[in-house]
Design an enzyme around this catalytic site. Structure first.
Site, mmCIF file in Angstrom:
data_model
loop_
_atom_site.group_PDB
_atom_site.id
_atom_site.type_symbol
_atom_site.label_atom_id
_atom_site.label_comp_id
_atom_site.label_asym_id
_atom_site.label_seq_id
_atom_site.Cartn_x
_atom_site.Cartn_y
_atom_site.Cartn_z
ATOM 1 N N GLY A 23 0.828 -1.198 0.000
ATOM 2 C CA GLY A 23 0.000 0.000 0.000
ATOM 3 C C GLY A 23 0.859 1.242 0.000
ATOM 4 N N PHE A 40 2.598 9.917 2.671
ATOM 5 C CA PHE A 40 3.884 10.041 3.340
ATOM 6 C C PHE A 40 4.695 8.750 3.389
ATOM 7 C CE2 PHE A 40 0.896 13.010 5.470
ATOM 8 C CZ PHE A 40 1.432 14.183 4.970
ATOM 9 N N LYS A 49 5.267 4.333 1.915
ATOM 10 C CA LYS A 49 4.909 3.107 1.218
ATOM 11 C C LYS A 49 5.073 1.961 2.217
ATOM 12 C CE LYS A 49 6.367 4.523 -3.426
ATOM 13 N NZ LYS A 49 7.281 4.224 -4.569
ATOM 14 N N ASP A 73 -6.987 8.583 18.294
ATOM 15 C CA ASP A 73 -7.588 8.287 16.990
ATOM 16 C C ASP A 73 -8.133 6.865 16.977
ATOM 17 O OD1 ASP A 73 -8.422 8.930 14.423
ATOM 18 O OD2 ASP A 73 -6.549 8.278 13.476
#
Length: 443
Positions: free
Chosen positions: A42, A46, A48, A161
């Site tokens: 993916g 910012f 890989k 989060d």
């Protein structure tokens, strides 16, 4: 399911190993003569993410590769990377938190070597179950979430989060909390509180959004309430693309339970989704409730897990899920910076600010300003103050967003073409003594 773990000493700094490997990291590359990147899983703004194998023992990992030029372009990235590594190093000893194995760097890249969660996102599994869990299955995963967060808070870390996309599953179907890119450490506290607005709106506590100090652990407790509601109801308690409207619903507690949610579970959710953090359940109070402490036997939990995953399906699914979950496992960009929340969609016909001055005094001040500027002042039946001059109509509304904090909104509802920038400037100038924060610049 309160798992007691040894408390690792908080690191004083983040140490990153240096490697002389090729900086052109891609499939087939070997990092530090130890990890071979096998395929790209993916990518994001910012980083890989690659599937990798350790050449020493053939174990599988997920490796996030961050280009250092990004940290040069975006000054906020470097402290965020350091914060994420620091948080995960503190938390590596809990079974329900995704482990960080190593951090390495070359002249141009940073490498995070992470645990690979073969089971994918819990969110994906939730959708496959028709969008909701049975109460026993919900409690099984909720126990693990709360245990992990309790461990975070004991070690001075607030996640900030928590959402289904950041809740992963290992190959045995047990929970792994991921993505600490928006986490907060003790050194970020000011007078014991946090001040950065961040997170994902539908899961974030209301006090996080408004630029006033908040308790990170209590903010995570709110997110637990949203998660438990999603697990049981199959939908979000508050979901509106118009964020101010969503926060109005939050503070009016305008959400409903489906008939199938039990009364004990409703009581838990109601106490977690309390917009006042002072009276909201803490994680410790939640863990002491009868509903939470009701624990099925390990055999029953295992049966529930097998029913959820399906006998014989898990191993087949795990290989398929590897390519689906990796960037979600450790991407640092899944969270949303909310610092400009109320600027989105605003124009010069709207103005918003927060204030800690009581409503009556705000209204008195606005009415005085209106009369001084030649407006006819009207109180609206549905609430709010109207200021009328010729074709121009200004409407002011006040919304309580947290204890002793209000959001004040001005809108030009008629005659916009005749209401000029200089009038906004004059209004803004006369209101400045009661403003905590502006949410758009009308100058």
């Amino acid at each position: 399911m309160d798992v007691k773990q040894p408390q690792p000493p908080p690191p004083s700094s983040v140490k990153i190993k240096r490697t002389t490997s090729s900086d052109n990291a891609g499939s087939g590359s070997i990092i530090l003569n130890k990890y071979q990147l096998t395929r790209l899983l993916g990518r994001g703004s910012f980083a890989k993410v690659y599937h990798a194998r350790c050449l020493d023992d053939n174990k599988e990992f997920a490796v996030k590769v961050i280009n250092k030029t990004i940290t040069t372009i975006d000054a906020s990235m470097e402290p965020r990377i350091i914060r994420e590594v620091s948080a995960m190093k503190r938390l590596n000893h809990h079974p329900n938190i995704l482990k960080l194995h190593e951090v390495m760097a070359t002249k141009t890249k940073i490498y995070f070597v992470m645990e690979l969660a073969h089971g994918g996102e819990l969110f994906t599994k939730l959708n496959r179950r028709g969008g909701r869990f049975s109460e026993s299955t919900a409690r099984f995963y909720f126990h693990q979430l709360v245990s992990a967060l309790h461990f975070c808070h004991q070690n001075g870390v607030a996640h900030r989060d928590i959402k289904p996309q950041n809740m992963l599953l290992d190959k045995d179907g047990h929970l792994k909390i991921s993505d600490f890119g928006l986490s907060a450490l003790p050194e970020q506290l000011q007078n014991g509180l946090l001040h950065t607005a961040c997170g994902t709106p539908a899961y974030s506590a209301p006090e996080v959004v408004y630029r006033k100090g908040y308790n990170g652990a209590k903010a995570d407790a709110w997110s637990c309430g949203v998660i438990l509601y999603v697990f049981l109801a199959g939908s979000l308690p508050f979901d509106d693309s118009n964020l101010p409207n969503m926060y109005k619903a939050i503070h009016r507690r305008e959400f409903q339970f489906p008939d199938w949610v039990s009364k004990p579970a409703r009581r838990i959710i109601n106490r977690l989704l309390d917009p006042n953090p002072d009276t909201r359940y803490s994680i410790e109070e939640l863990m002491n409730t009868t509903w939470f402490k009701k624990s099925s036997s390990m055999k029953q939990e295992e049966q529930s897990r097998k029913k959820f995953f399906g006998e014989g399906i898990l191993e087949k699914e795990s290989k398929h899920m590897e390519r689906m979950n990796a960037f979600d496992i450790i991407s640092m960009s899944s969270g949303l910076d909310l610092s400009g929340l109320f600027e989105a969609g605003l124009n010069k016909k709207e103005m918003r600010f927060t204030t800690n001055v009581e409503v009556m005094k705000v209204e008195e001040k606005v009415m005085k300003i209106g009369k001084d500027e030649g407006y006819r002042v009207e109180r609206r039946k549905k609430g709010g103050i109207g200021l009328v001059k010729g074709r121009v109509v200004l409407l002011m509304e006040i919304l309580e967003v947290a204890k002793e904090l209000w959001l004040v909104e001005f809108k030009v509802v008629n005659g916009g073409s005749e209401f000029e920038d200089c009038q906004w400037k004059e209004l803004k100038s006369r209101l400045k003594d009661i403003v905590v924060s502006w949410y758009n610049d009308v100058s």
